[in-house]
Design an enzyme around this catalytic site. Structure first.
Site, PDB file in Angstrom:
ATOM      1  CG  ASP A   1      -5.098   1.407  -6.881  1.00 13.17           C
ATOM      2  OD1 ASP A   1      -5.030   2.517  -6.323  1.00 13.17           O
ATOM      3  OD2 ASP A   1      -4.277   0.499  -6.673  1.00 13.17           O
TER       4      ASP A   1
ATOM      5  CE  LYS B   1      -2.771   1.871  -4.123  1.00 11.82           C
ATOM      6  NZ  LYS B   1      -2.209   0.846  -4.967  1.00 11.82           N
TER       7      LYS B   1
ATOM      8  CB  CYS C   1      -4.446  -2.265  -4.539  1.00 16.03           C
ATOM      9  SG  CYS C   1      -2.853  -2.357  -5.400  1.00 16.03           S
TER      10      CYS C   1
END
Length: 192
Positions: free
Chosen positions: A11, A97, A136
């Site tokens: 990310d 995701k 994450c």
């Protein structure tokens, strides 16, 4: 890195960097570190996986739906794009995701088929960096350990939302079996 290794970049998106909708302090500072790891992975023909939040406009994690985060990383918006200085090759595996409105997905392994894809390529060791360490990255590392991968967290290639939650995340990942890799003795002394 050796055969059966993969680099997992979690990310590193505009919304998680300074100026974004949900910035992690110093988030952009990991890009040069990750670029060195990307070059190393390319030189050794190791696969590279880049994950990204890829949310619908009304995702359940957003405050207006009762979640804890402001709207961020909405699919096909500039905020959801990878940081422009991240030197991602064209042939990486991109894992989206959080793509459905009613399901949170912090981990790169949550409903993505990533574990099976890695096994298909005979990968058994992962080197992980990205944003945010205490959200994450932690979820991805914990799931990777549960899936039986050997996991190494690249400390210099990640940042946390807060120092306290970052330290807790490091302890939790280590207790789950992940190795925390420090770049130098000073880094280890400051965080070990």
């Amino acid at each position: 890195m050796v055969p059966h290794d993969a680099l997992v970049i979690v990310d590193v998106q505009n919304d998680f960097c300074p100026g974004g909708a949900l910035p992690v302090a110093g988030g952009h500072g990991i890009v040069p570190v990750l670029n060195r790891w990307i070059a190393r992975a390319r030189a050794e023909a190791a696969p590279i996986v880049a994950t990204r939040d890829w949310h619908p406009e009304d995702h359940i994690s957003f405050v207006d739906r009762g979640g804890r985060w402001p709207p961020h990383c909405i699919a096909h918006t500039p905020g959801a794009e990878f940081h422009p200085d991240l030197a991602l090759p064209a042939d990486i595996l991109i894992v989206n995701k959080g793509t459905t409105r009613d399901h949170n997905a912090y981990s790169a392994f949550d409903g993505t088929g990533l574990a099976n894809e890695l096994r298909r390529h005979e990968i058994d060791r992962l080197w992980v960096g990205g944003l945010a360490l205490d959200v994450c990255v932690k979820a991805t590392v914990l799931d990777a350990c549960r899936e039986g991968f050997e996991v190494h967290v690249i400390h210099a290639a990640t940042r946390a939302l807060t120092p306290e939650t970052g330290e807790r995340a490091l302890r939790e990942m280590h207790q789950a079996g992940a190795e925390i890799e420090y770049e130098n003795v000073e880094d280890r002394a400051n965080h070990g």
